[in-house]
Write a protein that holds these residues in place. Structure first.
Motif, short mmCIF file in Angstrom:
data_model
loop_
_atom_site.label_atom_id
_atom_site.label_comp_id
_atom_site.label_asym_id
_atom_site.label_seq_id
_atom_site.Cartn_x
_atom_site.Cartn_y
_atom_site.Cartn_z
N GLU A 1 0.81 -1.21 0.00
CA GLU A 1 0.00 0.00 0.00
C GLU A 1 0.85 1.27 0.00
O GLU A 1 0.33 2.37 -0.17
CB GLU A 1 -0.92 0.02 1.23
N THR A 2 2.17 1.14 0.24
CA THR A 2 3.01 2.34 0.28
C THR A 2 3.43 2.79 -1.11
O THR A 2 3.98 3.87 -1.27
CB THR A 2 4.28 2.08 1.11
N LYS A 3 3.19 1.98 -2.13
CA LYS A 3 3.62 2.31 -3.48
C LYS A 3 2.47 2.94 -4.27
O LYS A 3 1.35 2.46 -4.20
CB LYS A 3 4.13 1.06 -4.20
N PRO A 4 2.73 4.00 -5.00
CA PRO A 4 1.66 4.63 -5.78
C PRO A 4 1.18 3.74 -6.90
O PRO A 4 1.93 2.91 -7.42
CB PRO A 4 2.33 5.90 -6.33
N ASP A 5 -0.09 3.90 -7.25
CA ASP A 5 -0.67 3.11 -8.32
C ASP A 5 -0.33 3.68 -9.70
O ASP A 5 -0.47 2.98 -10.70
CB ASP A 5 -2.20 3.06 -8.16
N VAL B 1 5.71 16.40 -8.63
CA VAL B 1 6.59 16.91 -7.58
C VAL B 1 7.64 15.85 -7.31
O VAL B 1 7.33 14.73 -6.93
CB VAL B 1 5.81 17.26 -6.31
N LYS B 2 8.90 16.21 -7.53
CA LYS B 2 10.00 15.25 -7.40
C LYS B 2 10.52 15.22 -5.97
O LYS B 2 10.86 16.25 -5.40
CB LYS B 2 11.12 15.62 -8.36
N ASP B 3 10.56 14.01 -5.42
CA ASP B 3 11.11 13.77 -4.09
C ASP B 3 10.48 14.66 -3.02
O ASP B 3 11.11 14.98 -2.01
CB ASP B 3 12.63 13.98 -4.08
N GLY B 4 9.21 15.06 -3.25
CA GLY B 4 8.53 15.90 -2.28
C GLY B 4 9.14 17.27 -2.11
O GLY B 4 8.90 17.95 -1.11
N GLN B 5 9.93 17.73 -3.13
CA GLN B 5 10.69 18.97 -2.95
C GLN B 5 10.42 20.04 -4.00
O GLN B 5 10.42 21.22 -3.68
CB GLN B 5 12.19 18.66 -2.92
N TYR B 6 10.22 19.65 -5.25
CA TYR B 6 10.04 20.67 -6.28
C TYR B 6 9.26 20.10 -7.46
O TYR B 6 9.21 18.89 -7.67
CB TYR B 6 11.37 21.24 -6.77
N THR C 1 -8.39 14.75 4.03
CA THR C 1 -9.61 14.13 3.47
C THR C 1 -9.81 14.55 2.02
O THR C 1 -10.16 13.73 1.16
CB THR C 1 -10.83 14.54 4.31
N ALA C 2 -9.57 15.82 1.73
CA ALA C 2 -9.74 16.32 0.35
C ALA C 2 -8.76 15.64 -0.60
O ALA C 2 -9.13 15.24 -1.71
CB ALA C 2 -9.54 17.83 0.33
N ILE C 3 -7.51 15.51 -0.18
CA ILE C 3 -6.50 14.84 -1.01
C ILE C 3 -6.92 13.41 -1.30
O ILE C 3 -6.87 12.95 -2.45
CB ILE C 3 -5.13 14.87 -0.31
N LYS C 4 -7.34 12.70 -0.26
CA LYS C 4 -7.75 11.30 -0.45
C LYS C 4 -8.91 11.19 -1.43
O LYS C 4 -8.91 10.32 -2.31
CB LYS C 4 -8.15 10.68 0.89
N ASN C 5 -9.89 12.07 -1.29
CA ASN C 5 -11.05 12.00 -2.17
C ASN C 5 -10.71 12.32 -3.62
O ASN C 5 -11.26 11.72 -4.54
CB ASN C 5 -12.15 12.93 -1.65
N LEU D 1 1.25 15.95 5.29
CA LEU D 1 0.38 15.99 4.12
C LEU D 1 1.00 15.23 2.96
O LEU D 1 0.32 14.43 2.29
CB LEU D 1 0.11 17.45 3.72
N ILE D 2 2.27 15.46 2.70
CA ILE D 2 2.95 14.75 1.60
C ILE D 2 2.97 13.25 1.85
O ILE D 2 2.69 12.44 0.95
CB ILE D 2 4.38 15.29 1.42
N ASP D 3 3.30 12.86 3.08
CA ASP D 3 3.37 11.43 3.40
C ASP D 3 2.02 10.75 3.25
O ASP D 3 1.95 9.55 2.90
CB ASP D 3 3.88 11.24 4.84
N ALA D 4 0.95 11.48 3.49
CA ALA D 4 -0.39 10.88 3.41
C ALA D 4 -0.89 10.77 1.98
O ALA D 4 -1.81 9.99 1.71
CB ALA D 4 -1.38 11.70 4.24
N ASP D 5 -0.31 11.54 1.08
CA ASP D 5 -0.70 11.47 -0.33
C ASP D 5 -0.03 10.25 -0.96
O ASP D 5 1.20 10.19 -1.01
CB ASP D 5 -0.27 12.74 -1.07
N PRO D 6 -0.79 9.28 -1.46
CA PRO D 6 -0.16 8.08 -2.02
C PRO D 6 0.77 8.37 -3.19
O PRO D 6 1.66 7.57 -3.48
CB PRO D 6 -1.36 7.23 -2.47
#
Length: 351
Positions: free
Chosen positions: A24-28, A37-42, A185-189, A220-225
């Motif tokens: 579940e930690t890997k994006p679909d 956004v690369k590496d959560g930075q830019y 919640t908004a990001i997940k939806n 927030l970044i960590d919660a976004d798959p």
């Protein structure tokens, strides 16, 4: 040796192949095939090049023909992005100002026009600006983004667009935890609805409270798959305001803290003044532009101006006739006449 019973063979096959538990930690989705956004930075384009957003805000819902003429003029600045102001309904000035629903079909020509001109569309919903209840109102924004007609259009272009969930959806009433949870919640939806594009989130307190990101941005970044978020600060930081004062030292300290966070930051609104109680309090916008360039933060000027609806112009309009030739004062400086202006710093995404 006797062969294993058939059911045992099937059991082993399932355990070691198709019945393996999903990680579940890997994006679909592979977001690197478009803006991401690369590496959560830019922010980066599909070629992997870093993209620093340099552009303007444009009030599509207040413009005749949704601002297609204005986009032609904005292109002349060399901008690589336009933040498109949308609302759920708008006054159709081509039809006597009739209140009309904003549909996906209405939005699509703006997107295609921006992309044809090399400008990234940042689409934002303006209805919930300054809300006192982000928990109640952010889901309403998500309902709009996931309307079938809107969603079907945006998903067609999502490798090339940015979705700004809501403009300044807090007047300072929300706690950090409340604001964080509403956005989680908004990001997940949005992700569950199929959006894989970068999602832009405004800071609380009318976009000004940059400190929120220092403490809650990583969560927030960590919660976004897809780990595909941008954080927008609206830098209405006047030198001598009616409510707050921002010295050059304080502004530099703000930027230092944002840079040290390593987060993907953009000044989603940069203006020459903060309008408080109808009065304009000057902002050291040249310093903001300089610090953006030094720290590689993007900025989007507030706001362009109108061609066929001049009544919508105000003291922060960069041009009072919607034309590049009509750029004046701070608008001219931000667009062209400064070493850190849009024209001097903007580089467009690869095609």
């Amino acid at each position: 040796m006797n062969a294993l019973p058939l059911y045992v063979s099937i059991l082993f096959f399932c355990v070691f192949t198709s019945c393996k538990k999903k990680d579940e930690t890997k994006p679909d989705k592979d977001v690197t095939t478009g803006l991401h956004v690369k590496d959560g930075q830019y922010l980066a384009d599909k070629c992997g090049n870093k993209i620093v957003l340099h552009g303007v805000n444009m009030g599509s819902v207040y413009a005749v023909n949704f601002g297609l003429k204005e986009l032609e003029e904005i292109e002349k600045t060399g901008a690589n992005t336009v933040r498109i102001i949308l609302t759920q309904n708008y006054q159709d000035w081509q039809n006597g100002g009739k209140l009309t629903i904003v549909t996906g079909a209405k939005i699509e020509p703006i997107i295609t026009s921006c992309l044809a001109k090399g400008m990234i569309p940042v689409l934002e919903l303006h209805d919930f600006t300054g809300t006192t209840n982000v928990t109640n109102d952010l889901p309403k924004a998500i309902q709009w983004w996931t309307k079938p007609d809107v969603k079907s259009v945006l998903l067609k272009y999502q490798q090339s667009i940015i979705v700004n969930i809501a403009n300044e959806p807090d007047n300072g009433a929300a706690s950090d935890v409340t604001y964080r949870d509403a956005n989680l919640t908004a990001i997940k939806n949005l992700r569950d609805a199929g959006y894989t594009c970068p999602i832009m989130i405004d800071a609380p307190y009318y976009g000004k409270d940059y400190v929120f990101f220092l403490y809650q941005g990583k969560a927030l970044i960590d919660a976004d798959p897809l780990h595909n978020l941008l954080f927008s600060v609206h830098a209405y930081w006047p030198t001598n305001g009616a409510f707050e004062n921002y010295s050059d030292v304080k502004i530099r300290d703000n930027f230092k803290a944002l840079k040290q966070s390593g987060l993907p930051i953009v000044l989603g609104e940069l203006a020459a003044a903060d309008i408080q109680n109808g009065l304009a309090y000057n902002i050291n916008y040249r310093l903001l532009m300089k610090l953006c360039q030094e720290n590689q933060f993007g900025y989007l000027a507030w706001w362009w101006g109108f061609y066929n609806n001049p009544d919508a112009n105000n003291q922060l309009s960069m041009t009072n006739d919607g034309l590049y030739s009509g750029l004046q004062g701070a608008g001219f400086v931000i667009a062209y006449d400064d070493v850190n202006s849009i024209s001097h710093t903007s580089k467009r995404a690869c095609k």
